[in-house]
Design an enzyme around this catalytic site. Structure first.
Site, PDB file in Angstrom:
ATOM      1  N   GLY A   1       0.831  -1.196   0.000  1.00  0.00           N
ATOM      2  CA  GLY A   1       0.000   0.000   0.000  1.00  0.00           C
ATOM      3  C   GLY A   1       0.861   1.240   0.000  1.00  0.00           C
ATOM      4  O   GLY A   1       2.080   1.158  -0.164  1.00  0.00           O
ATOM      5  N   GLY A   2       0.237   2.358   0.189  1.00  0.00           N
ATOM      6  CA  GLY A   2       0.968   3.619   0.181  1.00  0.00           C
ATOM      7  C   GLY A   2       1.946   3.732   1.332  1.00  0.00           C
ATOM      8  O   GLY A   2       2.943   4.432   1.247  1.00  0.00           O
ATOM      9  N   PHE A   3       1.686   3.028   2.433  1.00  0.00           N
ATOM     10  CA  PHE A   3       2.532   3.203   3.606  1.00  0.00           C
ATOM     11  C   PHE A   3       3.227   1.938   4.055  1.00  0.00           C
ATOM     12  O   PHE A   3       3.762   1.876   5.158  1.00  0.00           O
ATOM     13  CB  PHE A   3       1.699   3.771   4.761  1.00  0.00           C
ATOM     14  N   GLY A   4       3.204   0.910   3.259  1.00  0.00           N
ATOM     15  CA  GLY A   4       3.920  -0.291   3.655  1.00  0.00           C
ATOM     16  C   GLY A   4       3.274  -1.536   3.098  1.00  0.00           C
ATOM     17  O   GLY A   4       2.240  -1.480   2.439  1.00  0.00           O
TER      18      GLY A   4
ATOM     19  N   VAL B   1       1.609  -5.444   3.275  1.00  0.00           N
ATOM     20  CA  VAL B   1       0.648  -6.191   4.091  1.00  0.00           C
ATOM     21  C   VAL B   1       0.986  -7.680   3.970  1.00  0.00           C
ATOM     22  O   VAL B   1       1.234  -8.171   2.861  1.00  0.00           O
ATOM     23  CB  VAL B   1      -0.796  -5.914   3.623  1.00  0.00           C
TER      24      VAL B   1
ATOM     25  N   ASP C   1     -12.574   8.053   1.615  1.00  0.00           N
ATOM     26  CA  ASP C   1     -11.710   7.480   0.573  1.00  0.00           C
ATOM     27  C   ASP C   1     -12.306   6.179   0.030  1.00  0.00           C
ATOM     28  O   ASP C   1     -11.638   5.145  -0.021  1.00  0.00           O
ATOM     29  CB  ASP C   1     -10.306   7.247   1.136  1.00  0.00           C
TER      30      ASP C   1
HETATM   31  N1  LIG Z   1      -7.328  -7.549   5.522  1.00  0.00           N
HETATM   32  C1  LIG Z   1      -6.744  -7.839   4.372  1.00  0.00           C
HETATM   33  N2  LIG Z   1      -6.870  -9.058   3.843  1.00  0.00           N
HETATM   34  C2  LIG Z   1      -6.295  -9.369   2.677  1.00  0.00           C
HETATM   35  N3  LIG Z   1      -5.566  -8.515   1.962  1.00  0.00           N
HETATM   36  C3  LIG Z   1      -5.400  -7.281   2.436  1.00  0.00           C
HETATM   37  C4  LIG Z   1      -5.970  -6.879   3.657  1.00  0.00           C
HETATM   38  N4  LIG Z   1      -5.635  -5.589   3.880  1.00  0.00           N
HETATM   39  C5  LIG Z   1      -4.907  -5.209   2.834  1.00  0.00           C
HETATM   40  N5  LIG Z   1      -4.749  -6.219   1.963  1.00  0.00           N
HETATM   41  C6  LIG Z   1      -4.029  -6.169   0.704  1.00  0.00           C
HETATM   42  O1  LIG Z   1      -2.791  -5.559   0.899  1.00  0.00           O
HETATM   43  C7  LIG Z   1      -2.532  -4.642  -0.132  1.00  0.00           C
HETATM   44  C8  LIG Z   1      -2.108  -3.330   0.427  1.00  0.00           C
HETATM   45  O2  LIG Z   1      -3.144  -2.809   1.210  1.00  0.00           O
HETATM   46  P1  LIG Z   1      -3.127  -1.335   1.729  1.00  0.00           P
HETATM   47  O3  LIG Z   1      -4.406  -1.089   2.443  1.00  0.00           O
HETATM   48  O4  LIG Z   1      -1.865  -1.094   2.472  1.00  0.00           O
HETATM   49  O5  LIG Z   1      -2.986  -0.499   0.413  1.00  0.00           O
HETATM   50  P2  LIG Z   1      -4.035  -0.074  -0.691  1.00  0.00           P
HETATM   51  O6  LIG Z   1      -5.426  -0.140  -0.159  1.00  0.00           O
HETATM   52  O7  LIG Z   1      -3.748  -0.836  -1.929  1.00  0.00           O
HETATM   53  O8  LIG Z   1      -3.626   1.399  -0.923  1.00  0.00           O
HETATM   54  P3  LIG Z   1      -3.769   2.574   0.092  1.00  0.00           P
HETATM   55  O9  LIG Z   1      -2.385   2.742   0.630  1.00  0.00           O
HETATM   56  O10 LIG Z   1      -4.249   3.685  -0.740  1.00  0.00           O
HETATM   57  O11 LIG Z   1      -4.748   2.208   1.147  1.00  0.00           O
HETATM   58  C9  LIG Z   1      -3.796  -4.538  -0.969  1.00  0.00           C
HETATM   59  O12 LIG Z   1      -3.553  -5.156  -2.181  1.00  0.00           O
HETATM   60  C10 LIG Z   1      -4.824  -5.287  -0.244  1.00  0.00           C
HETATM   61  O13 LIG Z   1      -5.566  -6.086  -1.100  1.00  0.00           O
END
Ligand SMILES: Nc1ncnc2c1ncn2[C@@H]1O[C@H](COP(=O)(O)OP(=O)(O)OP(=O)(O)O)[C@@H](O)[C@H]1O
Length: 686
Positions: A94-97, A99, A213
């Site tokens: 994601g934008g901050f690290g 997962v 968002d």
């Molecule tokens: N609870 C979760 N279960 C499964 N996958 C997840 C979960 N949370 C996040 N992810 C996956 O991890 C990735 C990164 O998530 P994250 O929320 O950090 O970034 P994002 O939503 O892609 O961007 P943003 O930084 O704008 O929120 C995404 O592809 C998301 O599908």
């Protein structure tokens, strides 16, 4: 005559005792019992100790039944659960690290997703706190709040724990992986309804929560493709009088002190390469989660664990007028300083029903009350470390309001310092404040936009030239941002039709229907395959105002965040879901494709020419045309420029589920928009 020898004295006086009915009842207590009593006492002591020990241990291993998330997990436990953040467990970026997926950890006995964030960015830290705050409030099958958190001070990492969603995010499932399940029309509708219900739930709370968002990458899908709204990093509580309430950092002063103490402790346990382990050692003593509440109540946190909610002064608040040294013309400014210092104390806007409790006296911190009803348990989050990080990272010049200290404020230097830090923090989403103090200098959003956009393009082009041959196509796929060649192709094509729009740049055209948006610059992760810069996305202008293409024009243009902003974002998302494409998709395909680039404009165009069904994804199976028309109509209602005209989420849910009458298209999307041909329409009316 000699007397017979005296019988030898009996060594056992026992016979006397054995005499029945003898007169020796008042004999001394039987000494034979003494060791028995002693051993019994010892045994009870031991038992007591065991019970106490077990009780203490249980407190650490299993939070009380009624404890609620977010729990604080030991860093070491999360590390183990994710296989030391193994690449194989990485779900995305994601934008901050990144997962990572992790094995179940008590008390969350389900697989987890752990977001590992570096503490480099203030925005990230702030989003971290927001996530935790809302994690303590939300409870709906349509939302995915944080379940827990952790820190690693040595490595300056923050971790957020969520329930693992087996099918990742909607953006990825729909547009990248093209999951077959989502090719079923019914499934898409059910996803849309889930999301609508999730937003409706947020708006129905008291006070309402505005997500801020809504977009496909913030919607997560479980194993059954049921959708849940995630990412509450930009969410806001809304008060009755429209004040935005922002979850902010902890008490900086207290946090700094405590953090230093912790730092010493960590360093004493290890150094250099063993840094992480040293951090772990500290926390490894606990093997599973405790709640923040337990930790705070037990006094195991060595410093004040408050995080708080700040309530800006209402412009008409009398307190504000007297409190703020920057009061102008009878109206208090909403300067960060004013907010920081004064609003908190007395401004009477504290009653957050059922969620928070005001703190009396000069203690202006807000504590978040998430305890069981009636218990009055105050839930606080442990934020000891963040304050220090802010202090370290931020250059002095960044503090807004530096040098503009108010006349009336007589503050100690240390207090002032903290205030300035806070001002900077506060200012991240307080463009409104800047606006009110510099009203005459305000530039139109579009002008600002153009500059930002052109600069970004130039930067990108330079970078690309430098990296010739390095493909980052995948990264550039994020939501909406076209590749350079696409944009320049777009410009070329636009120059051909310049006669029509001579006064408007291609950027203006490009932004039609999207006016005023800012972007957060994050990239999606499933297709990401390289090192990511710390700042994140392709375009990395930090913004606390949502994501381009999804953000409501009024909010992007500097206006207030309201529920209707979420409604607008939902409208875009709904179109994306129906069309199975991004809101902005410029390709190098023929001219006929070009006009479809902007999904919103394209939908409006189709509405005017009564061909709405053309918008539907070609790969959809078992399409219900009537339902598709209904969904597109709802989306277009949500996308109306005037927020008042947009339906509420309750109405949206009712329309989508067929509870209310099928809606009509917005009037401006009729084949002959009345606003453009006023005379003609008047004549028609007669
Ligand atoms: N609870 C979760 N279960 C499964 N996958 C997840 C979960 N949370 C996040 N992810 C996956 O991890 C990735 C990164 O998530 P994250 O929320 O950090 O970034 P994002 O939503 O892609 O961007 P943003 O930084 O704008 O929120 C995404 O592809 C998301 O599908």
């Amino acid at each position: 005559m000699s007397s017979p020898p005296a019988p030898p004295s009996s060594p056992e006086p026992a016979p006397q005792r054995l005499l029945p009915g003898g007169g020796h009842h008042a004999a001394a207590p039987p000494r034979v019992f003494t060791p028995l009593v002693a051993s019994a006492a010892a045994f009870s002591c031991l038992l007591l100790l065991v019970v106490l020990f077990r009780k203490l241990t249980r407190k650490r291993t299993a939070p009380a039944e009624d404890s609620k998330p977010p729990y604080r997990f030991p860093y070491a436990a999360l590390r183990r659960s994710t296989g030391a953040f193994a690449a194989a467990n990485r779900l995305g970026q994601g934008g901050f690290g990144s997962v990572f997926s992790g094995a179940p950890l008590p008390p969350v006995n389900k697989p987890i997703a752990v977001k590992l964030m570096d503490s480099g960015s203030l925005q990230g830290e702030r989003e971290f706190q927001n996530e935790l705050f809302f994690g303590g409030i939300l409870n709906s099958p349509y939302t995915l709040p944080a379940l827990g958190f952790s820190f690693n001070k040595k490595r300056r990492r923050m971790l957020i724990v969520y329930e693992l969603m087996a099918n990742g995010n909607l953006q990825d499932a729909l547009l990248h992986r093209k999951c077959p399940e989502l090719m079923e029309w019914k499934k898409r509708v059910s996803v849309a309804v889930d999301i609508a219900k999730g937003i409706e739930y947020l708006h129905s709370l008291d006070p309402p929560i505005i997500h801020g968002d809504i977009k496909p990458s913030n919607v997560l899908l479980d194993q059954h493709f049921s959708a849940k709204i995630g990412d509450f990093g930009l969410a806001r509580l809304k008060s009755e009088n429209q004040c935005e309430i922002t979850v902010l950092e902890s008490d900086l002063g207290k946090a700094n002190g405590g953090s230093e103490a912790n730092k010493v402790e960590v360093e004493s346990n290890g150094a250099g390469a063993a840094a992480e382990d040293a951090g772990s050692v500290l926390e490894d003593t606990e093997s599973v989660a405790t709640t923040a509440v337990e930790e705070f109540n037990a006094g195991s946190v060595d410093q004040s664990p408050e995080s708080f909610v700040r309530i800006p002064i209402s412009e008409t608040s009398p307190e504000a007028v007297t409190a703020s040294p920057q009061t102008m013309g009878g109206l208090a400014t909403t300067s960060p300083e004013a907010n920081f210092d004064k609003s908190s104390v007395d401004s009477g806007k504290r009653s957050y029903k059922g969620m928070m409790k005001s703190v009396s006296g000069k203690d202006w911190w807000w504590k978040q009350d998430n305890g069981a009803p009636g218990t009055g348990v105050v839930k606080d989050y442990v934020m000891e470390w963040i304050g220090t990080e802010i202090k370290k990272e931020r250059p002095k010049s960044d503090w807004l309001g530096a040098g503009s200290s108010s006349k009336g404020t007589v503050a100690k230097p240390e207090k002032k310092k903290n205030k300035k830090r806070m001002e900077w923090w506060v200012s991240m989403d307080e463009e409104k404040n800047a606006k009110s103090t510099k009203k005459e200098k305000r530039r139109p959003a579009r002008e600002w936009w153009r500059e930002e956009y052109c600069e970004e393009l130039a930067r990108k082009k330079k970078k690309k030239k430098r990296q010739m041959g390095v493909s980052d196509d995948n990264c550039a796929e994020e939501d909406w941002w076209p590749r350079d060649e696409e944009v320049y192709a777009d410009r070329k094509k636009k120059s051909k039709s310049r006669s029509r729009r001579s006064s408007r740049s291609s950027v203006d055209w490009w932004l039609d229907g999207l006016s005023g948006e800012l972007w957060r610059g994050r990239r999606n992760s499933y297709d990401f395959s390289g090192e990511i810069p710390k700042s994140g996305g392709v375009s990395s202008t930090p913004s606390m105002r949502g994501t381009v293409c999804y953000i409501a024009p009024e909010y992007g243009g500097g206006g207030d965040l309201s529920e209707k902003c979420d409604v607008y974002s939902f409208g875009v998302l709904l179109l994306v879901l129906i069309a199975g494409r991004r809101p902005l998709q410029v390709t190098s395909s023929p001219m006929s494709e070009f006009q479809r680039a902007n999904l919103l404009s394209w939908a409006r165009h189709l509405a005017r020419s009564r061909k709405l069904v053309d918008l539907v994804d070609q790969s959809i199976q078992s399409l219900d045309r009537e339902q598709a028309l209904l969904c597109i109509t709802v989306a277009l209602l949500c996308l109306q420029k005037s927020p008042i005209r947009r339906p509420s989420m309750k109405e949206v849910v009712a329309m989508l589920t067929g509870v209310s009458e099928p809606p009509q298209l917005p009037s401006e999307l009729s084949p002959s928009p009345p606003s453009r041909f006023p005379f003609k329409s008047q004549r028609k009316l007669r």
